[in-house]
Design a protein around this motif. Structure first.
Motif, PDB file in Angstrom:
ATOM      1  N   TYR A  91      47.310  34.206  69.927  1.00 50.21           N
ATOM      2  CA  TYR A  91      47.197  35.608  69.535  1.00 50.21           C
ATOM      3  C   TYR A  91      48.525  36.305  69.804  1.00 50.21           C
ATOM      4  O   TYR A  91      49.165  36.078  70.836  1.00 50.21           O
ATOM      5  CB  TYR A  91      46.098  36.328  70.319  1.00 50.21           C
ATOM      6  CG  TYR A  91      46.138  37.836  70.089  1.00 50.21           C
ATOM      7  CD1 TYR A  91      45.536  38.393  68.965  1.00 50.21           C
ATOM      8  CD2 TYR A  91      46.808  38.680  70.964  1.00 50.21           C
ATOM      9  CE1 TYR A  91      45.595  39.763  68.738  1.00 50.21           C
ATOM     10  CE2 TYR A  91      46.881  40.046  70.745  1.00 50.21           C
ATOM     11  CZ  TYR A  91      46.270  40.580  69.626  1.00 50.21           C
ATOM     12  OH  TYR A  91      46.350  41.931  69.395  1.00 50.21           O
ATOM     13  N   SER A  92      48.932  37.176  68.887  1.00 48.48           N
ATOM     14  CA  SER A  92      50.112  38.018  69.082  1.00 48.48           C
ATOM     15  C   SER A  92      49.778  39.433  68.639  1.00 48.48           C
ATOM     16  O   SER A  92      49.308  39.644  67.517  1.00 48.48           O
ATOM     17  CB  SER A  92      51.298  37.492  68.256  1.00 48.48           C
ATOM     18  OG  SER A  92      52.358  38.439  68.224  1.00 48.48           O
ATOM     19  N   SER A  93      50.012  40.400  69.519  1.00 46.94           N
ATOM     20  CA  SER A  93      49.756  41.787  69.144  1.00 46.94           C
ATOM     21  C   SER A  93      50.804  42.304  68.171  1.00 46.94           C
ATOM     22  O   SER A  93      50.614  43.358  67.553  1.00 46.94           O
ATOM     23  CB  SER A  93      49.710  42.675  70.394  1.00 46.94           C
ATOM     24  OG  SER A  93      50.967  42.694  71.048  1.00 46.94           O
ATOM     25  N   ASP A  96      48.948  41.355  65.390  1.00 42.68           N
ATOM     26  CA  ASP A  96      47.558  41.703  65.658  1.00 42.68           C
ATOM     27  C   ASP A  96      46.616  40.693  65.008  1.00 42.68           C
ATOM     28  O   ASP A  96      45.723  41.049  64.224  1.00 42.68           O
ATOM     29  CB  ASP A  96      47.232  43.110  65.175  1.00 42.68           C
ATOM     30  CG  ASP A  96      45.868  43.590  65.690  1.00 42.68           C
ATOM     31  OD1 ASP A  96      45.414  43.066  66.725  1.00 42.68           O
ATOM     32  OD2 ASP A  96      45.263  44.475  65.051  1.00 42.68           O
ATOM     33  N   PRO A 153      49.085  47.435  76.167  1.00 39.91           N
ATOM     34  CA  PRO A 153      48.929  47.665  74.725  1.00 39.91           C
ATOM     35  C   PRO A 153      47.495  48.007  74.346  1.00 39.91           C
ATOM     36  O   PRO A 153      47.253  48.640  73.316  1.00 39.91           O
ATOM     37  CB  PRO A 153      49.357  46.320  74.115  1.00 39.91           C
ATOM     38  CG  PRO A 153      49.089  45.310  75.186  1.00 39.91           C
ATOM     39  CD  PRO A 153      49.340  46.015  76.479  1.00 39.91           C
ATOM     40  N   PHE A 154      46.530  47.584  75.188  1.00 38.96           N
ATOM     41  CA  PHE A 154      45.111  47.862  74.970  1.00 38.96           C
ATOM     42  C   PHE A 154      44.453  48.107  76.334  1.00 38.96           C
ATOM     43  O   PHE A 154      45.032  47.804  77.368  1.00 38.96           O
ATOM     44  CB  PHE A 154      44.404  46.687  74.286  1.00 38.96           C
ATOM     45  CG  PHE A 154      45.142  46.129  73.097  1.00 38.96           C
ATOM     46  CD1 PHE A 154      45.165  46.820  71.893  1.00 38.96           C
ATOM     47  CD2 PHE A 154      45.798  44.906  73.175  1.00 38.96           C
ATOM     48  CE1 PHE A 154      45.829  46.310  70.794  1.00 38.96           C
ATOM     49  CE2 PHE A 154      46.469  44.387  72.087  1.00 38.96           C
ATOM     50  CZ  PHE A 154      46.492  45.089  70.885  1.00 38.96           C
ATOM     51  N   ILE A 162      39.934  40.033  73.274  1.00 31.75           N
ATOM     52  CA  ILE A 162      40.932  39.281  72.506  1.00 31.75           C
ATOM     53  C   ILE A 162      41.111  37.881  73.084  1.00 31.75           C
ATOM     54  O   ILE A 162      41.187  36.886  72.340  1.00 31.75           O
ATOM     55  CB  ILE A 162      42.273  40.042  72.481  1.00 31.75           C
ATOM     56  CG1 ILE A 162      42.167  41.292  71.620  1.00 31.75           C
ATOM     57  CG2 ILE A 162      43.400  39.143  71.973  1.00 31.75           C
ATOM     58  CD1 ILE A 162      43.363  42.209  71.706  1.00 31.75           C
ATOM     59  N   THR A 199      53.527  44.385  74.357  1.00 33.53           N
ATOM     60  CA  THR A 199      52.892  43.328  73.579  1.00 33.53           C
ATOM     61  C   THR A 199      52.001  42.457  74.449  1.00 33.53           C
ATOM     62  O   THR A 199      52.208  42.322  75.652  1.00 33.53           O
ATOM     63  CB  THR A 199      53.942  42.441  72.893  1.00 33.53           C
ATOM     64  OG1 THR A 199      54.931  42.044  73.854  1.00 33.53           O
ATOM     65  CG2 THR A 199      54.622  43.161  71.754  1.00 33.53           C
TER      66      THR A 199
END
Length: 355
Positions: A91-93, A96, A153-154, A162, A199
């Motif tokens: 996964y990479s923000s 996304d 980031p979240f 995630i 990130t």
């Protein structure tokens, strides 16, 4: 002297046919009308074409660097990552999203974690379709990010969701989940003030959980790991794991204090599980205290404890064998307890992955 060369797949207007091979130099190129200014520039009709630039020194040695299209870059990345079957999902923000293609598991070069080390990471084990101590590891990385001045980031629950979904997409039932929080991409300066946004990266790795019963060596050169020692001469930790010792005739488990070292989730869980060895009489006491290097080398048993190694016995430190130079009964018993906890422990330490 360094010269620029260029070669093209077909003849170009204003160049004679013999110049379609790797033999153009600045003198040849200077015969072609081009813009004047600071440095040499290709004429417009050349700039529109794919080129290969060749550098050569006075000894006529040269090298070719192709200028690639995006599709060619992807093809080459796929070839370079061919056979990397252990990387199952990332996964990479930045994008996304989650990818299962190892060739696409990349980071921006201007991410401050890449060129400044401004990032934090953690690892959670995947055992039989469960993430082990995910909440404990997640709490720790959030504390680390706060100390490193990295905004999130979240929120916490989104990050957790995630991570779980990344493992789910990977299909991995036994392996490890490694994840990073970074200051993010933006520039190559020291300050992260121009970073676009922080990130989150995560990758699922298929790992072999087979345990090495012969143990490992701990020393500075040519061995499995080094041991950190404080300025006061007390044992601190390994490079990315905690250490523990069995002393007093094999009846007392000792761990160095956590004050200035890694607050190991696995080590703390081990301190809870070791109560079972106390109740069975295998150990008489457990202490968290200062341990000198001299006392550590004289221990009956020594072990490394962490998410990546679980519990691994140390059989030799520098030139000295620990105990009889073999895996000890306490290290083996603790490993069995930890593996059983990973397979069937309480909900507080295991998160079911919805495949």
């Amino acid at each position: 002297m360094i010269s620029l060369f260029a070669c093209f797949p077909e003849s170009i207007a204003s160049f004679s046919p013999e110049f379609t091979v790797n033999t153009w130099n600045l003198r040849s190129l200077s015969q072609v009308p081009c813009s004047l200014g600071h440095g040499f520039r290709f004429p417009r009709q050349l700039r529109r074409l794919r080129t290969i630039l060749t550098c050569s020194d006075s000894s006529s040695q040269s090298w070719n660097v192709p200028v690639l299209s995006s599709s060619e870059v992807i093809d080459r990345l796929k070839q370079a990552r061919k056979g990397q079957q252990q990387f199952l999902a990332m996964y990479s923000s930045v994008v996304d999203g989650i990818t299962t293609d190892p060739a696409a598991m990349v980071l921006p070069l201007d991410d401050h974690m890449v060129h400044r080390g401004h990032g934090v990471f953690d690892t959670a084990m995947i055992i039989n379709g469960y993430l082990y101590e995910l909440d404990q590891h997640l709490d720790r990385i959030l504390r680390s990010a706060s100390m490193a001045k990295i905004p999130l980031p979240f929120d916490r629950e989104t990050i957790k969701r995630i991570l779980i979904q990344t493992v789910s997409v990977s299909g991995c039932r036994d392996g490890s989940l490694r994840y990073w929080l970074s200051a993010g991409p933006g520039d190559f300066l020291l300050s992260p003030s121009q970073c676009l946004k922080p990130t989150l990266y995560a990758i699922v790795i298929k790992t072999n959980l087979a345990i090495n019963p012969t143990g490992v060596k701990a020393e500075a050169n040519g061995a499995y790991a080094g041991i950190w020692v404080s300025e006061d001469g007390f044992i601190a930790e390994g490079p990315n794991m905690n250490v523990a010792f069995v002393v007093n005739g094999g009846k007392e488990l000792v761990m160095p204090r956590f004050d200035n070292v890694l607050s190991g989730c696995t080590a703390k869980r081990t301190l809870t599980l070791v109560e079972q060895l106390l109740s069975k009489g295998m150990l008489k006491s457990v202490k968290v205290m200062d341990v000198t290097v001299e006392d550590g080398k004289k221990a009956d048993e020594m072990m490394l404890i962490g998410s990546g190694v679980l519990i691994r016995p140390v059989i030799q430190w520098d030139e000295e064998f620990i105990g009889d130079g073999k895996e000890g009964p306490i290290a083996k018993a603790l490993l069995d307890l930890l593996l059983e906890d990973m397979r069937s422990g309480p909900p507080s330490v295991r998160v079911l992955i919805p495949y």
